[in-house]
Scaffold this active site. Structure first.
Site, short mmCIF file in Angstrom:
data_model
loop_
_atom_site.label_atom_id
_atom_site.label_comp_id
_atom_site.label_asym_id
_atom_site.label_seq_id
_atom_site.Cartn_x
_atom_site.Cartn_y
_atom_site.Cartn_z
N HIS A 56 0.85 -1.20 0.00
CA HIS A 56 0.00 0.00 0.00
C HIS A 56 0.89 1.25 0.00
O HIS A 56 2.03 1.22 0.49
CB HIS A 56 -0.90 0.01 1.24
CG HIS A 56 -2.04 -0.96 1.15
ND1 HIS A 56 -3.02 -1.05 2.12
CD2 HIS A 56 -2.34 -1.90 0.22
CE1 HIS A 56 -3.88 -2.00 1.78
NE2 HIS A 56 -3.49 -2.53 0.63
N GLU A 58 0.87 3.90 1.80
CA GLU A 58 1.32 4.35 3.12
C GLU A 58 2.52 3.53 3.62
O GLU A 58 3.45 4.09 4.21
CB GLU A 58 0.21 4.21 4.16
CG GLU A 58 -1.06 4.96 3.88
CD GLU A 58 -2.12 4.10 3.22
OE1 GLU A 58 -1.80 3.44 2.19
OE2 GLU A 58 -3.26 4.08 3.69
N CYS A 86 -6.12 1.67 5.79
CA CYS A 86 -6.73 0.41 6.23
C CYS A 86 -6.14 0.04 7.59
O CYS A 86 -5.30 0.76 8.13
CB CYS A 86 -6.43 -0.68 5.21
SG CYS A 86 -4.71 -1.20 5.19
N CYS A 89 -2.20 -0.43 7.51
CA CYS A 89 -1.46 0.83 7.45
C CYS A 89 -1.63 1.63 8.74
O CYS A 89 -0.67 2.25 9.22
CB CYS A 89 -1.91 1.65 6.25
SG CYS A 89 -1.47 0.84 4.69
ZN LIG Z 1 -3.39 0.10 3.78
#
Ligand SMILES: [Zn+2]
EC number: 3.5.4.33
Length: 149
Positions: A56, A58, A86, A89
């Site tokens: 991801h 992040e 999410c 993260c």
């Molecule tokens: Zn995430």
């Protein structure tokens, strides 16, 4: 000349990263990490390209910022991300002790809010900066994907 270094300015930079992800066929989420009005990390979602569910935006931005700073904690840093983090993260951001998180679009299904994930108690959160732009990009991506299948 005084540049408008505000949340909108840096969210636009995160949106540019999301656009790059879009072009690559990745779910368009982008992130930048800023310290003292300076961008020290730029990243976008690469889960397809890297075949890695942890890739991801992040997660990559956290690693890049820590490398830049030469330390694992992101105190005095702000993360700008185009979609609500999410729980993975949010967990990583908890460990980073990041000072501030600014996100654009809400993720009503898999965002850390609805998942009940705890962020660091010292982390300040600002929601909804350029929300319409970020949501529109995500919507455009999923419509295009549906039409291809
Ligand atoms: Zn995430």
């Amino acid at each position: 000349m005084i540049l408008p270094y505000d949340d909108t300015y840096f969210m636009k930079k995160a949106l540019q990263e999301a656009e790059i992800a879009f072009e690559k066929g990745e779910v368009p989420v982008g992130a930048v990490i800023v310290i003292q009005d300076r961008i020290i990390a730029r990243a976008h979602n690469l889960t397809e390209q890297l075949n890695d569910v942890t890739a991801h935006a992040e997660m990559q931005a956290i690693t890049a910022a820590a490398n830049f700073l030469g330390g694992k904690y992101l105190k005095d840093c702000t993360l700008y991300v185009t979609l609500e983090p999410c729980q993975m993260c949010a967990g990583a951001l908890y460990w980073s002790q990041i000072s501030k998180i600014v996100y654009a679009a809400k993720d009503p299904e898999r965002g850390c809010g609805v998942m009940g994930t705890t962020l660091h108690p010292k982390t300040v959160i600002n929601r909804g900066v350029l929300e319409a732009e970020a949501s529109e990009l995500l919507k455009r991506f999923f419509i295009q994907k549906r039409n291809l299948n």
